[in-house]
Scaffold this motif. Structure first.
Motif, PDB file in Angstrom:
ATOM      1  N   MET A 121     -14.244 -29.756   3.042  1.00  0.00           N
ATOM      2  CA  MET A 121     -12.803 -29.681   2.860  1.00  0.00           C
ATOM      3  C   MET A 121     -12.100 -30.231   4.096  1.00  0.00           C
ATOM      4  O   MET A 121     -12.391 -29.832   5.209  1.00  0.00           O
ATOM      5  N   ILE A 122     -11.188 -31.160   3.869  1.00  0.00           N
ATOM      6  CA  ILE A 122     -10.309 -31.653   4.920  1.00  0.00           C
ATOM      7  C   ILE A 122      -8.934 -31.044   4.671  1.00  0.00           C
ATOM      8  O   ILE A 122      -8.372 -31.174   3.584  1.00  0.00           O
ATOM      9  N   LEU A 123      -8.371 -30.379   5.673  1.00  0.00           N
ATOM     10  CA  LEU A 123      -7.072 -29.738   5.546  1.00  0.00           C
ATOM     11  C   LEU A 123      -6.024 -30.608   6.233  1.00  0.00           C
ATOM     12  O   LEU A 123      -6.158 -30.939   7.416  1.00  0.00           O
ATOM     13  N   VAL A 124      -4.993 -30.988   5.478  1.00  0.00           N
ATOM     14  CA  VAL A 124      -3.907 -31.812   6.006  1.00  0.00           C
ATOM     15  C   VAL A 124      -2.652 -30.950   6.069  1.00  0.00           C
ATOM     16  O   VAL A 124      -2.164 -30.475   5.041  1.00  0.00           O
ATOM     17  N   LEU A 125      -2.145 -30.734   7.262  1.00  0.00           N
ATOM     18  CA  LEU A 125      -0.961 -29.904   7.471  1.00  0.00           C
ATOM     19  C   LEU A 125       0.233 -30.807   7.720  1.00  0.00           C
ATOM     20  O   LEU A 125       0.352 -31.426   8.790  1.00  0.00           O
ATOM     21  N   THR A 126       1.104 -30.895   6.720  1.00  0.00           N
ATOM     22  CA  THR A 126       2.265 -31.770   6.849  1.00  0.00           C
ATOM     23  C   THR A 126       3.288 -31.429   5.789  1.00  0.00           C
ATOM     24  O   THR A 126       3.019 -30.645   4.859  1.00  0.00           O
ATOM     25  N   CYS A 127       4.477 -32.017   5.927  1.00  0.00           N
ATOM     26  CA  CYS A 127       5.535 -31.797   4.944  1.00  0.00           C
ATOM     27  C   CYS A 127       5.247 -32.601   3.680  1.00  0.00           C
ATOM     28  O   CYS A 127       4.367 -33.470   3.655  1.00  0.00           O
ATOM     29  N   LEU A 128       6.008 -32.324   2.634  1.00  0.00           N
ATOM     30  CA  LEU A 128       5.790 -32.987   1.346  1.00  0.00           C
ATOM     31  C   LEU A 128       6.092 -34.474   1.437  1.00  0.00           C
ATOM     32  O   LEU A 128       5.350 -35.305   0.912  1.00  0.00           O
ATOM     33  N   ASP A 129       7.177 -34.839   2.104  1.00  0.00           N
ATOM     34  CA  ASP A 129       7.595 -36.234   2.200  1.00  0.00           C
ATOM     35  C   ASP A 129       7.063 -36.835   3.490  1.00  0.00           C
ATOM     36  O   ASP A 129       7.757 -36.880   4.508  1.00  0.00           O
ATOM     37  N   ASP A 130       5.824 -37.282   3.464  1.00  0.00           N
ATOM     38  CA  ASP A 130       5.182 -37.856   4.643  1.00  0.00           C
ATOM     39  C   ASP A 130       4.304 -39.035   4.212  1.00  0.00           C
ATOM     40  O   ASP A 130       3.105 -38.887   3.986  1.00  0.00           O
ATOM     41  N   THR A 166       3.091 -41.405   5.863  1.00  0.00           N
ATOM     42  CA  THR A 166       2.006 -41.678   6.802  1.00  0.00           C
ATOM     43  C   THR A 166       0.779 -40.847   6.464  1.00  0.00           C
ATOM     44  O   THR A 166      -0.346 -41.361   6.420  1.00  0.00           O
ATOM     45  N   ALA A 167       0.983 -39.549   6.204  1.00  0.00           N
ATOM     46  CA  ALA A 167      -0.145 -38.709   5.791  1.00  0.00           C
ATOM     47  C   ALA A 167      -0.699 -39.169   4.447  1.00  0.00           C
ATOM     48  O   ALA A 167      -1.918 -39.098   4.213  1.00  0.00           O
ATOM     49  N   ASP A 168       0.162 -39.638   3.560  1.00  0.00           N
ATOM     50  CA  ASP A 168      -0.297 -40.135   2.257  1.00  0.00           C
ATOM     51  C   ASP A 168      -1.337 -41.239   2.429  1.00  0.00           C
ATOM     52  O   ASP A 168      -2.324 -41.305   1.682  1.00  0.00           O
ATOM     53  N   MET A 169      -1.131 -42.118   3.410  1.00  0.00           N
ATOM     54  CA  MET A 169      -2.067 -43.223   3.632  1.00  0.00           C
ATOM     55  C   MET A 169      -3.446 -42.705   4.003  1.00  0.00           C
ATOM     56  O   MET A 169      -4.475 -43.209   3.515  1.00  0.00           O
ATOM     57  N   VAL A 170      -3.491 -41.690   4.854  1.00  0.00           N
ATOM     58  CA  VAL A 170      -4.781 -41.130   5.269  1.00  0.00           C
ATOM     59  C   VAL A 170      -5.433 -40.394   4.099  1.00  0.00           C
ATOM     60  O   VAL A 170      -6.647 -40.517   3.874  1.00  0.00           O
ATOM     61  N   ILE A 171      -4.642 -39.637   3.336  1.00  0.00           N
ATOM     62  CA  ILE A 171      -5.188 -38.916   2.183  1.00  0.00           C
ATOM     63  C   ILE A 171      -5.770 -39.896   1.172  1.00  0.00           C
ATOM     64  O   ILE A 171      -6.838 -39.650   0.584  1.00  0.00           O
ATOM     65  N   ASP A 172      -5.109 -41.025   0.967  1.00  0.00           N
ATOM     66  CA  ASP A 172      -5.645 -42.046   0.054  1.00  0.00           C
ATOM     67  C   ASP A 172      -7.012 -42.528   0.527  1.00  0.00           C
ATOM     68  O   ASP A 172      -7.938 -42.689  -0.289  1.00  0.00           O
ATOM     69  N   ARG A 173      -7.161 -42.775   1.830  1.00  0.00           N
ATOM     70  CA  ARG A 173      -8.463 -43.237   2.352  1.00  0.00           C
ATOM     71  C   ARG A 173      -9.518 -42.149   2.208  1.00  0.00           C
ATOM     72  O   ARG A 173     -10.687 -42.436   1.929  1.00  0.00           O
ATOM     73  N   LEU A 174      -9.130 -40.897   2.415  1.00  0.00           N
ATOM     74  CA  LEU A 174     -10.082 -39.802   2.247  1.00  0.00           C
ATOM     75  C   LEU A 174     -10.514 -39.682   0.790  1.00  0.00           C
ATOM     76  O   LEU A 174     -11.705 -39.472   0.491  1.00  0.00           O
ATOM     77  N   ASN A 175      -9.567 -39.820  -0.125  1.00  0.00           N
ATOM     78  CA  ASN A 175      -9.903 -39.754  -1.554  1.00  0.00           C
ATOM     79  C   ASN A 175     -10.843 -40.890  -1.946  1.00  0.00           C
ATOM     80  O   ASN A 175     -11.755 -40.703  -2.772  1.00  0.00           O
ATOM     81  N   GLU A 176     -10.636 -42.068  -1.375  1.00  0.00           N
ATOM     82  CA  GLU A 176     -11.521 -43.206  -1.666  1.00  0.00           C
ATOM     83  C   GLU A 176     -12.952 -42.919  -1.253  1.00  0.00           C
ATOM     84  O   GLU A 176     -13.895 -43.462  -1.824  1.00  0.00           O
ATOM     85  N   ARG A 177     -13.117 -42.064  -0.271  1.00  0.00           N
ATOM     86  CA  ARG A 177     -14.451 -41.713   0.225  1.00  0.00           C
ATOM     87  C   ARG A 177     -14.995 -40.447  -0.404  1.00  0.00           C
ATOM     88  O   ARG A 177     -16.027 -39.939   0.004  1.00  0.00           O
ATOM     89  N   GLY A 178     -14.294 -39.940  -1.412  1.00  0.00           N
ATOM     90  CA  GLY A 178     -14.776 -38.775  -2.144  1.00  0.00           C
ATOM     91  C   GLY A 178     -14.613 -37.462  -1.426  1.00  0.00           C
ATOM     92  O   GLY A 178     -15.265 -36.466  -1.786  1.00  0.00           O
ATOM     93  N   ALA A 179     -13.743 -37.414  -0.412  1.00  0.00           N
ATOM     94  CA  ALA A 179     -13.548 -36.175   0.329  1.00  0.00           C
ATOM     95  C   ALA A 179     -12.707 -35.194  -0.480  1.00  0.00           C
ATOM     96  O   ALA A 179     -11.869 -35.581  -1.293  1.00  0.00           O
ATOM     97  N   CYS A 180     -12.942 -33.916  -0.245  1.00  0.00           N
ATOM     98  CA  CYS A 180     -12.124 -32.866  -0.843  1.00  0.00           C
ATOM     99  C   CYS A 180     -10.994 -32.566   0.129  1.00  0.00           C
ATOM    100  O   CYS A 180     -11.239 -32.159   1.269  1.00  0.00           O
ATOM    101  N   VAL A 181      -9.754 -32.782  -0.308  1.00  0.00           N
ATOM    102  CA  VAL A 181      -8.596 -32.685   0.576  1.00  0.00           C
ATOM    103  C   VAL A 181      -7.637 -31.612   0.065  1.00  0.00           C
ATOM    104  O   VAL A 181      -7.329 -31.560  -1.128  1.00  0.00           O
ATOM    105  N   ALA A 182      -7.167 -30.775   0.973  1.00  0.00           N
ATOM    106  CA  ALA A 182      -6.116 -29.809   0.656  1.00  0.00           C
ATOM    107  C   ALA A 182      -4.927 -30.094   1.559  1.00  0.00           C
ATOM    108  O   ALA A 182      -5.072 -30.179   2.780  1.00  0.00           O
TER     109      ALA A 182
END
Length: 311
Positions: A1-10, A12-28
């Motif tokens: 599990m990768i935990l991303v702590l950020t606001c809803l409208d971010d 920049t964080a969306d870009m990192v979450i997209d890369r994590l999803n591409e690698r099959g990571a479980c993201v919260a």
């Protein structure tokens, strides 16, 4: 599990979450200041047994001891503007309770929130920059008008820059900010005494360098604008990916290591002879627009850093 702590409208964080999803990571994704306690529940146990905990959001159940790494970006503050007495109490309990739990996870952080908070202080930035060997402009932090005038006489021309960006509304009612600006003797009057101010010798520059450090990776971009503060007009910027000047990458890595960071967005002024002069390092600075403009794989570097195996 990768935990991303950020606001809803971010984005920049969306870009990192997209890369994590591409690698099959479980993201919260979780914004403690906005979601707790109305939309999230959290329990953590401490004592003689191994610490354990659970976080339940609207879309995830996170077993805290299984969190592999935390990406700390831009969570909403725990306290609203002009809080009521109840909100002040509740916000303080959330900050020290929920925030304390999330800052105590036995995992890697990019970067740890307490390290970020310390590294946001410009006096510490300037001291650390000198410690690792960077050239730093003469700087004065003061509320004494006499010292400000003496500094201007010795080091002029000088600039003013805020010690901390704060919300500002211009006379027309529009959101604004305070840019780095040149100041002269006539600007230094009794109002200097009303707050702490940062004055700095103006660097005679031909361009700026934005150096983004992710773990051990260093991305260096030259920014040409003709502006004293390039952030003032992004439409006037042009970007060139360049190699860092000799010693710059090593200095940046030493800087973030000294402050316990895994990320840093450095700003340097570049003189005519190619020498970089340290201006500041934002420990949680923006970089998404820079990736869009240059194609540098900063989001990928962050995703890979979050997925690294711990030694």
């Amino acid at each position: 599990m990768i935990l991303v702590l950020t606001c809803l409208d971010d984005p920049t964080a969306d870009m990192v979450i997209d890369r994590l999803n591409e690698r099959g990571a479980c993201v919260a994704r979780f914004d403690p200041g906005a979601e707790f306690p109305a939309y999230a529940e959290l329990s953590a146990w401490f004592g003689r047994f191994p610490s354990r905990g659970v976080l339940v959001t609207r879309s995830r159940e996170v077993v805290l001891e299984r969190v592999r790494s935390v990406y700390y970006r831009r969570p909403t503050p725990y306290l609203p503007d002009s809080p009521s007495q109840v909100e002040r109490f509740s916000g303080a309990q959330a900050r020290f309770g929920v925030g304390g739990i999330l800052a105590s996870l036995p995992c890697e952080y990019v970067s740890h929130p307490w390290a970020i908070t310390a590294a946001e202080h410009k006096p510490l930035q300037l001291t650390t920059a000198r410690r690792v060997g960077f050239d730093v402009p003469a700087t004065l932090v003061t509320n004494r008008v006499g010292d400000a005038r003496a500094f201007a006489a010795e080091h002029g021309p000088i600039v003013y820059k805020p010690l901390r960006a704060t919300p500002y509304i211009d006379p027309g009612g529009e959101p604004a900010t305070i840019w780095t600006a040149q100041v002269g003797p006539d600007d230094l009057d009794h109002t200097v005494g009303r707050a702490a101010h940062l004055f700095q010798a103006r660097v005679d520059k031909v361009a700026d360098l934005r150096v983004t450090v992710v773990g051990r990776r260093v991305f260096c971009v030259r920014i040409d604008s003709g502006l004293l503060d390039w952030r003032q007009d992004y439409d006037r910027l042009s970007y060139t990916i360049v190699e860092p000047p000799p010693g710059l990458a090593a200095g940046c890595l030493a800087y973030i290591e000294h402050l316990g960071l895994r990320f840093g967005a450095f700003d340097f002024a570049l003189t005519a002879d190619g020498a970089p002069v340290f201006l500041e390092c934002n420990p949680n600075g923006q970089w998404g627009w820079l990736e869009d403009a240059t194609g540098l794989p900063i989001a990928t570097a962050l995703a890979e850093l979050l997925l690294e195996e711990r030694p």
